[in-house]
Design a protein around this motif. Structure first.
Motif, short mmCIF file in Angstrom:
data_model
loop_
_atom_site.label_atom_id
_atom_site.label_comp_id
_atom_site.label_asym_id
_atom_site.label_seq_id
_atom_site.Cartn_x
_atom_site.Cartn_y
_atom_site.Cartn_z
N CYS A 14 20.23 -8.89 86.00
CA CYS A 14 20.41 -9.16 87.43
C CYS A 14 21.89 -9.35 87.76
CB CYS A 14 19.62 -10.39 87.85
SG CYS A 14 17.85 -10.13 87.87
N THR A 41 18.79 -3.79 96.22
CA THR A 41 17.63 -4.68 96.24
C THR A 41 17.56 -5.54 94.99
OG1 THR A 41 16.41 -3.08 97.57
CG2 THR A 41 15.13 -4.76 96.43
N SER A 42 17.69 -4.92 93.84
CA SER A 42 17.60 -5.71 92.61
C SER A 42 18.81 -6.62 92.46
CB SER A 42 17.46 -4.80 91.40
OG SER A 42 18.61 -4.00 91.25
N LEU A 46 16.79 -10.07 93.59
CA LEU A 46 16.47 -10.65 92.29
C LEU A 46 17.60 -11.52 91.76
CD1 LEU A 46 14.69 -7.69 90.48
CD2 LEU A 46 13.68 -9.77 91.36
N ILE A 49 17.61 -15.01 93.13
CA ILE A 49 16.51 -15.85 92.67
C ILE A 49 16.67 -16.20 91.19
CG2 ILE A 49 14.01 -15.92 92.27
CD1 ILE A 49 13.75 -14.11 94.75
N VAL A 50 16.88 -15.20 90.36
CA VAL A 50 16.84 -15.39 88.91
C VAL A 50 18.09 -16.10 88.38
CG1 VAL A 50 16.74 -14.17 86.70
CG2 VAL A 50 15.31 -13.43 88.59
#
Length: 94
Positions: A14, A41-42, A46, A49-50
């Protein structure tokens, strides 16, 4: 603690996507829209969040007395912390 190694590797990927998404923000080096949208998007969703989640887990492990550096390689921890700082710079300064 294999889940910590796994989440650290996911956060590493990420973090790479965050760097690629930020580079797409300033320079449109990729002319393909499909790949660009997947990277953005990733990277942003992500990554937002990650990466904070894994750094929070590192902090909780450190407070609990377990050193995350004995479980996860130090370069991976440093990269994830640097990715978190990069996200903070993007959110608060850009």
């Amino acid at each position: 603690m294999r889940w910590l190694i796994f989440l650290s590797r996911v956060a590493f990927l990420c973090g790479i996507m965050v760097i690629l998404a930020l580079s797409l923000l300033y320079n449109e080096w990729n002319k393909g829209e499909t790949i660009s949208s997947a990277i953005i998007t990733s990277g942003y969703v992500l990554g937002m969040i990650v990466i904070p989640l894994i750094n929070l887990i590192y902090l909780i492990c450190w407070i609990a007395g377990k050193k995350p550096g004995t479980i996860v390689p130090r370069w991976l921890i440093l990269f994830n912390v640097a990715s978190l700082l990069l996200i903070f710079v993007y959110i608060f300064l850009i």
